[in-house]
Every structure is written in C-alpha cells, then in structure tokens.
Design a protein around this motif. Structure first.
Motif, PDB file in Angstrom:
ATOM      1  N   ARG A  54       0.879  -1.171   0.000  1.00 41.95           N
ATOM      2  CA  ARG A  54       0.000   0.000   0.000  1.00 41.95           C
ATOM      3  C   ARG A  54       0.912   1.215   0.000  1.00 41.95           C
ATOM      4  N   CYS A  55       1.340   1.639  -1.203  1.00 40.23           N
ATOM      5  CA  CYS A  55       2.354   2.680  -1.352  1.00 40.23           C
ATOM      6  C   CYS A  55       1.958   3.658  -2.448  1.00 40.23           C
ATOM      7  N   GLU A  56       2.412   4.886  -2.292  1.00 46.20           N
ATOM      8  CA  GLU A  56       2.193   5.887  -3.334  1.00 46.20           C
ATOM      9  C   GLU A  56       3.249   5.766  -4.428  1.00 46.20           C
ATOM     10  N   SER A  57       4.481   5.490  -4.036  1.00 53.04           N
ATOM     11  CA  SER A  57       5.537   5.319  -5.035  1.00 53.04           C
ATOM     12  C   SER A  57       5.636   3.840  -5.403  1.00 53.04           C
ATOM     13  N   LEU A  58       5.594   3.586  -6.681  1.00 54.47           N
ATOM     14  CA  LEU A  58       5.593   2.208  -7.176  1.00 54.47           C
ATOM     15  C   LEU A  58       7.022   1.707  -7.341  1.00 54.47           C
ATOM     16  N   ARG A  59       7.270   0.543  -6.769  1.00 55.08           N
ATOM     17  CA  ARG A  59       8.579  -0.115  -6.883  1.00 55.08           C
ATOM     18  C   ARG A  59       8.352  -1.564  -7.322  1.00 55.08           C
ATOM     19  N   ARG A  60       7.648  -1.710  -8.431  1.00 53.31           N
ATOM     20  CA  ARG A  60       7.242  -3.043  -8.891  1.00 53.31           C
ATOM     21  C   ARG A  60       8.392  -4.034  -9.027  1.00 53.31           C
ATOM     22  N   PRO A  61       9.520  -3.680  -9.660  1.00 53.12           N
ATOM     23  CA  PRO A  61      10.587  -4.684  -9.791  1.00 53.12           C
ATOM     24  C   PRO A  61      11.087  -5.201  -8.434  1.00 53.12           C
ATOM     25  N   VAL A  74       9.007 -21.213   0.360  1.00 52.46           N
ATOM     26  CA  VAL A  74       7.912 -22.101   0.767  1.00 52.46           C
ATOM     27  C   VAL A  74       7.318 -22.869  -0.424  1.00 52.46           C
ATOM     28  N   ARG A  75       8.021 -22.779  -1.563  1.00 55.88           N
ATOM     29  CA  ARG A  75       7.633 -23.507  -2.786  1.00 55.88           C
ATOM     30  C   ARG A  75       6.200 -23.202  -3.232  1.00 55.88           C
ATOM     31  N   LEU A  76       5.887 -21.899  -3.286  1.00 59.14           N
ATOM     32  CA  LEU A  76       4.576 -21.454  -3.737  1.00 59.14           C
ATOM     33  C   LEU A  76       4.748 -20.445  -4.868  1.00 59.14           C
ATOM     34  N   GLU A  77       3.653 -20.086  -5.497  1.00 57.72           N
ATOM     35  CA  GLU A  77       3.674 -19.067  -6.550  1.00 57.72           C
ATOM     36  C   GLU A  77       3.496 -17.691  -5.915  1.00 57.72           C
ATOM     37  N   GLY A  78       4.401 -16.784  -6.196  1.00 56.89           N
ATOM     38  CA  GLY A  78       4.336 -15.440  -5.638  1.00 56.89           C
ATOM     39  C   GLY A  78       3.447 -14.518  -6.451  1.00 56.89           C
ATOM     40  N   VAL A  79       2.647 -13.718  -5.733  1.00 57.88           N
ATOM     41  CA  VAL A  79       1.797 -12.695  -6.338  1.00 57.88           C
ATOM     42  C   VAL A  79       1.894 -11.455  -5.461  1.00 57.88           C
ATOM     43  N   VAL A  80       1.966 -10.290  -6.083  1.00 53.90           N
ATOM     44  CA  VAL A  80       1.983  -9.027  -5.339  1.00 53.90           C
ATOM     45  C   VAL A  80       0.691  -8.282  -5.641  1.00 53.90           C
ATOM     46  N   PHE A  81      -0.059  -7.936  -4.595  1.00 53.73           N
ATOM     47  CA  PHE A  81      -1.206  -7.049  -4.740  1.00 53.73           C
ATOM     48  C   PHE A  81      -0.776  -5.699  -4.218  1.00 53.73           C
ATOM     49  N   TYR A  82      -1.136  -4.630  -4.950  1.00 52.57           N
ATOM     50  CA  TYR A  82      -0.747  -3.293  -4.499  1.00 52.57           C
ATOM     51  C   TYR A  82      -1.847  -2.283  -4.814  1.00 52.57           C
ATOM     52  N   ARG A  83      -1.816  -1.196  -4.035  1.00 51.63           N
ATOM     53  CA  ARG A  83      -2.805  -0.146  -4.253  1.00 51.63           C
ATOM     54  C   ARG A  83      -2.234   1.191  -3.813  1.00 51.63           C
ATOM     55  N   GLN A  84      -2.493   2.197  -4.624  1.00 58.01           N
ATOM     56  CA  GLN A  84      -2.189   3.579  -4.272  1.00 58.01           C
ATOM     57  C   GLN A  84      -3.476   4.228  -3.776  1.00 58.01           C
ATOM     58  N   SER A  85      -3.360   5.342  -3.077  1.00 59.25           N
ATOM     59  CA  SER A  85      -4.542   6.047  -2.570  1.00 59.25           C
ATOM     60  C   SER A  85      -5.522   6.376  -3.690  1.00 59.25           C
ATOM     61  N   ARG A  86      -6.784   6.148  -3.406  1.00 57.93           N
ATOM     62  CA  ARG A  86      -7.888   6.472  -4.318  1.00 57.93           C
ATOM     63  C   ARG A  86      -7.777   5.770  -5.674  1.00 57.93           C
ATOM     64  N   LYS A  87      -7.075   4.667  -5.707  1.00 56.06           N
ATOM     65  CA  LYS A  87      -6.965   3.867  -6.929  1.00 56.06           C
ATOM     66  C   LYS A  87      -7.334   2.431  -6.597  1.00 56.06           C
ATOM     67  N   PRO A  88      -7.746   1.660  -7.597  1.00 53.07           N
ATOM     68  CA  PRO A  88      -8.116   0.265  -7.347  1.00 53.07           C
ATOM     69  C   PRO A  88      -6.891  -0.627  -7.124  1.00 53.07           C
ATOM     70  N   TRP A  89      -7.145  -1.789  -6.526  1.00 55.39           N
ATOM     71  CA  TRP A  89      -6.094  -2.779  -6.354  1.00 55.39           C
ATOM     72  C   TRP A  89      -5.628  -3.260  -7.719  1.00 55.39           C
ATOM     73  N   ARG A  90      -4.342  -3.556  -7.817  1.00 56.92           N
ATOM     74  CA  ARG A  90      -3.731  -4.166  -8.993  1.00 56.92           C
ATOM     75  C   ARG A  90      -2.849  -5.318  -8.493  1.00 56.92           C
ATOM     76  N   ALA A  91      -2.316  -6.103  -9.426  1.00 62.99           N
ATOM     77  CA  ALA A  91      -1.470  -7.223  -9.022  1.00 62.99           C
ATOM     78  C   ALA A  91      -0.337  -7.447 -10.016  1.00 62.99           C
ATOM     79  N   LEU A  92       0.742  -7.975  -9.485  1.00 63.49           N
ATOM     80  CA  LEU A  92       1.856  -8.456 -10.291  1.00 63.49           C
ATOM     81  C   LEU A  92       1.782  -9.973 -10.258  1.00 63.49           C
ATOM     82  N   VAL A  93       1.692 -10.593 -11.429  1.00 64.68           N
ATOM     83  CA  VAL A  93       1.562 -12.041 -11.536  1.00 64.68           C
ATOM     84  C   VAL A  93       2.620 -12.578 -12.492  1.00 64.68           C
ATOM     85  N   SER A  94       2.894 -13.858 -12.378  1.00 63.58           N
ATOM     86  CA  SER A  94       3.883 -14.490 -13.251  1.00 63.58           C
ATOM     87  C   SER A  94       3.480 -14.375 -14.716  1.00 63.58           C
TER      88      SER A  94
END
Length: 126
Positions: A54-61, A74-94
C-alpha cells in the motif's frame, strides 16, 4: 519501518484479505508471523504466497523480487497485490520472462482458475 507504515500495511492486508475472502469464497488469513518464515503477507490461499503493498511510489521490480524470494522459500507461486490512494487494487503475476501488471479482476481470474484446476476449491457458479 515506522509505526505508521506498519499500521498502513496491516490495514491494507486486512482490506485485501476481506476482498479476497468475499470474491473467492474461502477464508483468507493474514500472516502475523513477524519473521514471515511461512511466506508472504497473507496465508491460506493454496498454492500462493501473497505480498501486499500500500504505497504511493511504485517499486514493482523490487516488490516482484521480494515476492519471488519469499515464495521460493515455501515452494509457492508469488503474487503481489498493491494499491495507491484512491486507486483500485492491482497485481503483479507471473508471466513469460518475469511478471505482468494486471487489474484486480484479472488477478482474481488467475487465482480462481488455479484453485479450481489444482485444488477443487473454487467453482464458478455460472
């Protein structure tokens, strides 16, 4: 990390946990392990290690790299969900060659597909 940052992060984890629980029809639980040795920020989605930002500055990499390190432990698939203020949730997926930045709905479709295919936990009501 400041107390305010921790509160903001915990609030984002609770918000996303509730949304995912409602959308997927399964109970989603926050990871309260302070060392995060069990994976990402949210537990109980079979096959996934979720990181929440939950950040205003995006640091996706760097977020993606962090999620992949945690997921690999833990041998799982990683997913990042992120959101900036007053914006919808987004995700980083494989994606081929790294990751794709997708809408919340696209990320849900991927989660639902894997849960149905591999675990029989989610069935589309259609």
């Amino acid at each position: 990390m400041s107390a305010m940052s921790r509160r903001k992060g915990a609030a984002a984890e609770r918000e996303l946990s509730k949304l995912l629980s409602e959308e997927l029809g399964i109970e989603i639980v926050r990871n309260t392990d302070p060392q995060r040795v069990t994976g990402g920020d949210i537990l109980t989605i079979p096959g996934y290690s979720l990181e929440v930002k939950r950040c205003e500055s995006l640091r996706r990499p760097s977020w993606w790299e962090q999620s992949q390190r945690q997921a690999a432990r833990v041998r799982l698939e990683g997913v990042v969900f992120y959101r900036q203020s007053r914006k919808p949730w987004r995700a980083l997926v494989s994606a081929e060659g790294g990751y794709a930045d997708v809408t919340f709905e696209e990320a849900l479709d991927r989660l639902r597909d894997k849960l149905a295919r591999l675990y029989g936990l989610y069935r589309d009501a259609a």
